[in-house]
Design a protein around this motif. Structure first.
Motif, PDB file in Angstrom:
ATOM      1  N   PHE A   1     -35.279 -46.727  94.507  1.00  0.00           N
ATOM      2  CA  PHE A   1     -36.141 -46.179  93.451  1.00  0.00           C
ATOM      3  C   PHE A   1     -35.317 -45.905  92.204  1.00  0.00           C
ATOM      4  O   PHE A   1     -34.079 -45.847  92.241  1.00  0.00           O
ATOM      5  CB  PHE A   1     -36.848 -44.909  93.929  1.00  0.00           C
ATOM      6  CG  PHE A   1     -35.935 -43.798  94.367  1.00  0.00           C
ATOM      7  CD1 PHE A   1     -35.592 -42.771  93.490  1.00  0.00           C
ATOM      8  CD2 PHE A   1     -35.422 -43.755  95.653  1.00  0.00           C
ATOM      9  CE1 PHE A   1     -34.762 -41.743  93.895  1.00  0.00           C
ATOM     10  CE2 PHE A   1     -34.590 -42.729  96.071  1.00  0.00           C
ATOM     11  CZ  PHE A   1     -34.252 -41.707  95.183  1.00  0.00           C
ATOM     12  N   THR A   2     -36.033 -45.769  91.083  1.00  0.00           N
ATOM     13  CA  THR A   2     -35.398 -45.464  89.790  1.00  0.00           C
ATOM     14  C   THR A   2     -35.970 -44.167  89.247  1.00  0.00           C
ATOM     15  O   THR A   2     -37.121 -43.810  89.511  1.00  0.00           O
ATOM     16  CB  THR A   2     -35.660 -46.586  88.767  1.00  0.00           C
ATOM     17  OG1 THR A   2     -37.075 -46.755  88.604  1.00  0.00           O
ATOM     18  CG2 THR A   2     -35.044 -47.898  89.213  1.00  0.00           C
ATOM     19  N   LEU A   3     -35.163 -43.480  88.445  1.00  0.00           N
ATOM     20  CA  LEU A   3     -35.583 -42.274  87.724  1.00  0.00           C
ATOM     21  C   LEU A   3     -35.114 -42.411  86.277  1.00  0.00           C
ATOM     22  O   LEU A   3     -33.956 -42.749  86.023  1.00  0.00           O
ATOM     23  CB  LEU A   3     -34.977 -41.016  88.360  1.00  0.00           C
ATOM     24  CG  LEU A   3     -35.441 -40.677  89.787  1.00  0.00           C
ATOM     25  CD1 LEU A   3     -34.673 -39.463  90.304  1.00  0.00           C
ATOM     26  CD2 LEU A   3     -36.931 -40.418  89.836  1.00  0.00           C
ATOM     27  N   ALA A   4     -36.058 -42.179  85.353  1.00  0.00           N
ATOM     28  CA  ALA A   4     -35.709 -42.306  83.932  1.00  0.00           C
ATOM     29  C   ALA A   4     -34.822 -41.148  83.497  1.00  0.00           C
ATOM     30  O   ALA A   4     -34.990 -40.014  83.927  1.00  0.00           O
ATOM     31  CB  ALA A   4     -36.976 -42.341  83.074  1.00  0.00           C
ATOM     32  N   LYS A   5     -33.877 -41.469  82.620  1.00  0.00           N
ATOM     33  CA  LYS A   5     -32.974 -40.421  82.149  1.00  0.00           C
ATOM     34  C   LYS A   5     -33.699 -39.434  81.241  1.00  0.00           C
ATOM     35  O   LYS A   5     -33.434 -38.235  81.270  1.00  0.00           O
ATOM     36  CB  LYS A   5     -31.802 -41.058  81.395  1.00  0.00           C
ATOM     37  CG  LYS A   5     -30.869 -41.854  82.290  1.00  0.00           C
ATOM     38  CD  LYS A   5     -29.704 -42.413  81.488  1.00  0.00           C
ATOM     39  CE  LYS A   5     -28.715 -43.122  82.396  1.00  0.00           C
ATOM     40  NZ  LYS A   5     -27.555 -43.673  81.663  1.00  0.00           N
ATOM     41  N   GLU A   6     -34.583 -39.943  80.397  1.00  0.00           N
ATOM     42  CA  GLU A   6     -35.358 -39.081  79.502  1.00  0.00           C
ATOM     43  C   GLU A   6     -36.830 -39.344  79.727  1.00  0.00           C
ATOM     44  O   GLU A   6     -37.295 -40.470  79.583  1.00  0.00           O
ATOM     45  CB  GLU A   6     -34.995 -39.362  78.043  1.00  0.00           C
ATOM     46  CG  GLU A   6     -33.606 -38.934  77.652  1.00  0.00           C
ATOM     47  CD  GLU A   6     -33.453 -37.422  77.621  1.00  0.00           C
ATOM     48  OE1 GLU A   6     -34.462 -36.740  77.411  1.00  0.00           O
ATOM     49  OE2 GLU A   6     -32.319 -36.940  77.814  1.00  0.00           O
ATOM     50  N   LYS A   7     -37.590 -38.327  80.093  1.00  0.00           N
ATOM     51  CA  LYS A   7     -39.021 -38.494  80.356  1.00  0.00           C
ATOM     52  C   LYS A   7     -39.780 -37.402  79.630  1.00  0.00           C
ATOM     53  O   LYS A   7     -39.481 -36.232  79.770  1.00  0.00           O
ATOM     54  CB  LYS A   7     -39.305 -38.437  81.873  1.00  0.00           C
ATOM     55  CG  LYS A   7     -40.763 -38.530  82.218  1.00  0.00           C
ATOM     56  CD  LYS A   7     -41.377 -39.814  81.750  1.00  0.00           C
ATOM     57  CE  LYS A   7     -42.855 -39.884  82.144  1.00  0.00           C
ATOM     58  NZ  LYS A   7     -43.512 -41.030  81.589  1.00  0.00           N
TER      59      LYS A   7
END
Length: 591
Positions: free
Chosen positions: A585-591
């Motif tokens: 999975f991926t997680l955005a650095k800025e959301k």
């Protein structure tokens, strides 16, 4: 160079045209006046000579005692004007007397003379300028006819006679002065008129090129009718131009709305010709049709839409009504569900909208299924608690140790119920209020370390080792509780279902400007390939009996997926090459 420069302007054309006509009139008037003045002077001189002729005839007629020739010489010398020539002529043209020539044999017959001919016919006559055959001098002749002879007098064309017959030139100067004044006045008038015409021409050229109208309306301030008309025309055009601009803006808004709309929209004339169609309309029409459509107008050949086509033809043949005419149908084709609606407008043009409600239908189905699953999942612990409590209530002599076992089981089921309700609450919050979730700086490395410490006893019991390869200070902007739920649910899932004597690997294997890429895997029993795509469905279980026995709610991985999506990432599951299950999975650095 402007082509109009080769031609005279309108005001100059008008000025030259009218002035030319006016000058022609002036010339004609002057010519007429000059001729009239000249004739007047001639008539005046002729009348004067006629009076002399009349007196001479009376003297000759009354004096019969003397010789007529002698008497005529005497009378002419005494009473006539200077240089006046007197001639007496018989009715047959023979000369009886001539004051300049005494020898009658030298005088020819005068019957053919113009003044004599006129006198014989009308009683008197004159000839303006004729050279005498006798003397060789030019004379003005005036003749008067009497019953027995004709008297003719003649004055030579000397300076005095010429001046007396000359027309008066004062009226010429006066006419010329008035002409110049009128030309100047008309020039000023046409010049002012030309300003209005020039501005109207400039206005027409700019309007034809669709340019803004910024003319300084000098003519609008003038007090002539053309100036007022010009002003009104340009003001009307400005209002029309403003209205056109407003309509163009509204049209652009409509086109933009149609293009970004989530429904297929097509607007057609009453002849079924395309006016405006967006991309989704063509896309949905091709999904409904059995063959690819070459144009938007081919939508009327689709058999599934025949009922819409018939409705359009039927309603267009009826008298026009004020209210809009509508019809909608639902079409199931190629595993998808569409609603097609037709609206006929006042001018018999119409709109067809196509909506893909497959997802909506699926959502309704999933909600119905979710409700059933929730009811089913709640029923099991509630029934267990109710059964144990009924046994305790209905048996007064139940042993204390057995009652303790029943109460412990009730407590376990109540804990399971609490966890289930908590998970349902978390999912509901993520579904309905994702935009309201507070975001802050979160240290993922610290969260994972805390989770490993929290489950250390369970890991030790099942002989599971965790290999945490995350580097320190992996930070993103996110929600602490949801990030915690991701890694805690994945850890709990591995502990519960992967088996004993296994390893869990947690790794951030890649990083770019926007995302962190994570891998969470174990070396356990894994999952059959047919279950991989459904692991994230709510209440989906690979082994339902075993899952309930282990206390799972069936919502953990659904929570993981939603939490990942809220943080701008995506997640998938696969069986790793070392055996066991792997989540990437991926997680955005800025959301």
């Amino acid at each position: 160079m402007n082509n109009n420069s080769h031609f005279l302007s309108f005001n100059r054309k008008l000025f030259l045209s009218v002035i030319s006509l006016f000058l022609v009139f002036v010339v004609c008037f002057l010519t007429y006046q000059y001729q009239r003045e000249k004739e007047y002077k001639i008539e005046l001189l002729h009348s004067k000579l006629q009076d002399y002729n009349s007196r001479l005839y009376e003297e000759i007629h009354e004096d019969s005692a003397h010789s007529k020739e002698q008497y005529l010489d005497y009378y002419v010398k005494k009473y006539t004007l200077t240089d006046l020539r007197v001639t007496v002529i018989k009715p047959n043209g023979d000369v009886v007397y001539d004051s300049y020539e005494k020898d009658k044999s030298k005088l020819k017959n005068h019957i053919e003379r113009k003044e004599i001919q006129r006198a014989l016919k009308k009683g008197n006559g004159y000839d303006v300028r004729r050279t005498s055959q006798t003397t060789g001098v030019s004379y003005f002749y005036s003749a008067t006819a009497y019953p027995d002879f004709t008297v003719r007098t003649a004055l030579p064309y000397n300076v005095n006679l010429t001046n007396s017959l000359k027309t008066d030139r004062h009226y010429l100067w006066f006419t010329g002065f008035i002409t110049l004044v009128l030309v100047f006045i008309f020039y000023k008038f046409t010049q002012k008129l030309g300003v209005s015409i020039k501005q109207l021409r400039e206005f027409a050229q700019r309007a034809d090129r669709n340019e803004p109208i910024e003319i300084a309306l000098e003519s609008a301030t003038s007090q002539n009718e053309l100036g007022e008309i010009s002003h009104h025309i340009i003001e009307i055009y400005k209002r029309l131009h403003e209205t056109k601009e407003a309509l163009y803006i509204e049209r652009e808004k409509l086109i933009t709305h149609l293009q970004i709309s989530h429904e297929g929209l097509g607007i057609f004339t009453k002849e079924k010709k395309e006016i405006l169609v967006n991309n989704l309309f063509n896309q949905y029409a091709n999904l409904i049709s059995d063959s690819n459509l070459l144009s938007s107008e081919d939508v009327f050949t689709i058999s599934e839409l025949q009922v819409i086509t018939d409705f359009i033809g039927k309603m267009q043949n009826r008298p026009i009504q004020k209210e809009e005419k509508r019809m909608s149908v639902t079409i199931n084709k190629n595993g998808r569900t569409f609603t097609v609606e037709c609206i006929i407008f006042q001018d018999l043009s119409f709109e067809i909208s196509i909506n893909d409600i497959t997802m909506e239908e699926e959502q309704v189905r999933l909600k119905r299924q979710l409700t059933q699953n929730i009811a089913h999942e709640l029923k099991t612990p509630v029934s267990s608690i109710q059964g144990y409590l009924e046994t305790i209530v209905n048996n007064d002599n139940i042993p204390a140790d057995k009652m303790k076992v029943f109460l412990e089981r009730c407590y376990a089921q109540s804990n399971r119920l609490t966890i289930l309700l908590r998970d349902i609450s978390v999912l509901t919050r993520m579904d309905e209020a994702a935009s309201m979730i507070e975001m802050e700086k979160v240290d993922i490395s610290a969260i994972v370390n805390n989770i490993i410490n929290e489950v250390s006893l369970e890991l030790e019991e099942r002989k599971i080792s965790v290999i945490n390869s995350l580097k320190k200070n992996i930070q993103i902007r996110g929600n602490y509780s949801l990030i915690y739920s991701i890694f805690r649910n994945l850890t709990d899932n591995a502990i519960a279902y992967a088996g004993s004597n296994i390893q869990i690997y947690i790794n951030c294997f890649r990083e770019d400007e926007n995302y962190y890429y994570f891998s969470f895997s174990d070396t356990g029993v894994g999952v059959s390939p047919e279950h991989l795509n459904r692991l994230f469905e709510r209440f989906y279980r690979v082994d339902k009996g075993r899952s309930r026995k282990l206390g799972g709610t069936g919502l953990g991985l659904a929570i993981v997926k939603n939490a990942v999506i809220i943080h701008g990432g995506s997640i998938s599951a696969k069986n790793s090459q070392q055996g066991g299950l792997e989540f990437v999975f991926t997680l955005a650095k800025e959301k």
